[in-house]
Design a protein around this motif. Structure first.
Motif, PDB file in Angstrom:
ATOM      1  N   GLY A  79       9.011 -13.629   7.893  1.00 19.35           N
ATOM      2  CA  GLY A  79       9.973 -14.705   7.643  1.00 19.35           C
ATOM      3  C   GLY A  79      11.309 -14.496   8.334  1.00 19.35           C
ATOM      4  O   GLY A  79      11.436 -13.665   9.243  1.00 19.35           O
ATOM      5  N   GLY A  86       9.206 -20.041  12.277  1.00 18.32           N
ATOM      6  CA  GLY A  86       8.509 -20.283  11.005  1.00 18.32           C
ATOM      7  C   GLY A  86       7.165 -20.968  11.208  1.00 18.32           C
ATOM      8  O   GLY A  86       6.809 -21.379  12.315  1.00 18.32           O
ATOM      9  N   GLN A  87       6.444 -21.132  10.128  1.00 11.82           N
ATOM     10  CA  GLN A  87       5.090 -21.700  10.184  1.00 11.82           C
ATOM     11  C   GLN A  87       5.076 -23.226  10.026  1.00 11.82           C
ATOM     12  O   GLN A  87       4.062 -23.862  10.304  1.00 11.82           O
ATOM     13  N   SER A  88       6.152 -23.814   9.551  1.00 10.07           N
ATOM     14  CA  SER A  88       6.235 -25.289   9.350  1.00 10.07           C
ATOM     15  C   SER A  88       5.064 -25.822   8.545  1.00 10.07           C
ATOM     16  O   SER A  88       4.539 -26.905   8.839  1.00 10.07           O
ATOM     17  N   GLY A 133      13.756 -12.680  12.086  1.00 11.51           N
ATOM     18  CA  GLY A 133      14.502 -13.412  13.110  1.00 11.51           C
ATOM     19  C   GLY A 133      15.956 -12.958  13.159  1.00 11.51           C
ATOM     20  O   GLY A 133      16.538 -12.817  14.244  1.00 11.51           O
ATOM     21  N   LYS A 149       8.428 -27.535  13.661  1.00 10.52           N
ATOM     22  CA  LYS A 149       9.658 -28.282  13.364  1.00 10.52           C
ATOM     23  C   LYS A 149      10.652 -28.302  14.526  1.00 10.52           C
ATOM     24  O   LYS A 149      11.225 -29.338  14.833  1.00 10.52           O
ATOM     25  N   LEU A 173      16.976 -19.588  14.457  1.00 10.93           N
ATOM     26  CA  LEU A 173      15.676 -19.130  13.958  1.00 10.93           C
ATOM     27  C   LEU A 173      14.652 -20.238  14.122  1.00 10.93           C
ATOM     28  O   LEU A 173      14.846 -21.353  13.628  1.00 10.93           O
ATOM     29  N   CYS A 174      13.564 -19.916  14.803  1.00 10.76           N
ATOM     30  CA  CYS A 174      12.599 -20.970  15.090  1.00 10.76           C
ATOM     31  C   CYS A 174      11.175 -20.428  15.082  1.00 10.76           C
ATOM     32  O   CYS A 174      10.313 -20.949  15.776  1.00 10.76           O
ATOM     33  N   ASP A 225      10.138 -12.182  17.654  1.00  9.87           N
ATOM     34  CA  ASP A 225      10.304 -11.400  16.418  1.00  9.87           C
ATOM     35  C   ASP A 225       9.857  -9.960  16.618  1.00  9.87           C
ATOM     36  O   ASP A 225       8.734  -9.709  17.066  1.00  9.87           O
ATOM     37  N   ASN A 283      12.187 -30.204   5.814  1.00 14.38           N
ATOM     38  CA  ASN A 283      11.033 -29.345   5.558  1.00 14.38           C
ATOM     39  C   ASN A 283       9.719 -30.091   5.480  1.00 14.38           C
ATOM     40  O   ASN A 283       8.674 -29.527   5.784  1.00 14.38           O
ATOM     41  N   PRO A 331      19.198 -22.441  11.353  1.00 19.45           N
ATOM     42  CA  PRO A 331      17.766 -22.722  11.420  1.00 19.45           C
ATOM     43  C   PRO A 331      17.522 -23.850  12.434  1.00 19.45           C
ATOM     44  O   PRO A 331      18.417 -24.664  12.675  1.00 19.45           O
ATOM     45  N   LEU A 378      21.102 -19.254   5.726  1.00 16.41           N
ATOM     46  CA  LEU A 378      20.652 -19.538   7.095  1.00 16.41           C
ATOM     47  C   LEU A 378      21.638 -20.438   7.839  1.00 16.41           C
ATOM     48  O   LEU A 378      21.330 -20.959   8.909  1.00 16.41           O
ATOM     49  N   VAL A 420      15.144 -17.253  18.456  1.00 16.41           N
ATOM     50  CA  VAL A 420      14.124 -16.269  18.061  1.00 16.41           C
ATOM     51  C   VAL A 420      12.871 -16.998  17.575  1.00 16.41           C
ATOM     52  O   VAL A 420      12.897 -17.756  16.606  1.00 16.41           O
ATOM     53  N   LEU A 421      11.789 -16.747  18.293  1.00 19.22           N
ATOM     54  CA  LEU A 421      10.475 -17.323  17.952  1.00 19.22           C
ATOM     55  C   LEU A 421       9.517 -16.180  17.613  1.00 19.22           C
ATOM     56  O   LEU A 421       9.839 -15.011  17.808  1.00 19.22           O
TER      57      LEU A 421
END
Ligand code: GTP
Length: 204
Positions: free
Chosen positions: A86, A15-17, A90, A24, A12-13, A80, A199, A107, A148, A52-53
């Motif tokens: 979220g 996210g908004q970081s 993913g 990230k 899973l990649c 996605d 994080n 993750p 995750l 998955v982006l």
């Protein structure tokens, strides 16, 4: 001849970081992008990886530094299916792409996973269950679970779709609903430190 079992991994990649303040998966940790640390642990156990982006631009960016020829598994980039909900999206998207019955979810921000961890989680695979989920504390398995860093069956796609349609987007809500085998992070076979994810800048 490739003697590996047919095992899939979904990374899973998308996210908004926000807490890290920069993407990230692509940020450099000890000389290489964080997601490459995760990929480099998979050669022994996995023969199919789905990354998955959340959009096409990001997929193009990641294709520049993830070279398929560096790995002895297939690498597929997926976008996605549902945006901005979220990790649940993913997982859903990734499960729709795998060609085996189960996938290990990881993750992109967990650079301390090891080949041993991947092998030991897959050793727990049991076709009577829909998920194999590591947890920290016997008193409260669900609350201390690591959803995750877990294996899920492709057959939970309908359950995920139902949860999403009811706006239930936390993965522990999914684990509660399906047949889950919990496995203790015992610091012998599964090491606590391997689950650590980054994080914030202060986590590095
Ligand atoms: N494909 C996909 N992955 C996601 C999504 N949201 C989070 N992830 C991934 O899930 C993992 C855990 O994400 P979090 O650290 O909780 O969220 P984040 O958005 O990356 O970071 P924050 O903005 O700081 O919360 C990371 O590997 C994220 O890249 C999403 O919408 N789609």
């Amino acid at each position: 001849m490739n003697s590996k079992k047919h095992h899939s991994c979904i990374i899973l990649c998308g996210g908004q970081s926000r807490r890290m303040g920069q993407d990230k998966g692509s940020m450099i940790i000890q000389d290489k992008p964080m997601i490459n640390h995760v990929l480099s642990t998979l050669n022994n156990e996995i023969n199919e990886v789905i990354i998955v982006l959340n959009n096409k631009d990001r997929i193009d960016k990641y294709k520049n530094f993830i070279k398929k020829e560096d790995y002895n598994f297939t690498v597929t980039f997926a976008e996605d299916e549902i945006k901005n909900i979220g990790p649940m999206s993913g997982i859903l998207t990734g499960l729709k792409h795998i060609t085996s019955n189960y996938a290990l979810i990881l993750p992109c921000d967990s650079p301390y996973v090891t080949e041993n961890l991947i092998e030991n989680i897959f050793n727990e695979l049991d076709s009577r269950y829909q998920a194999i989920v590591p947890y920290h504390d016997n008193e409260n398995r669900l609350k201390t679970s690591e959803p995750l860093h877990s294996i899920y069956s492709k057959n939970i796609i309908p359950e995920i779709e139902e949860l999403v349609s009811n706006d239930i987007l936390h993965i522990k809500g999914l684990i509660e609903k399906i047949d889950t085998k919990f496995i203790l992070i015992d610091n012998k076979k599964l090491l606590k430190k391997e689950f650590r994810n980054l994080n914030r800048p202060t986590d590095i």
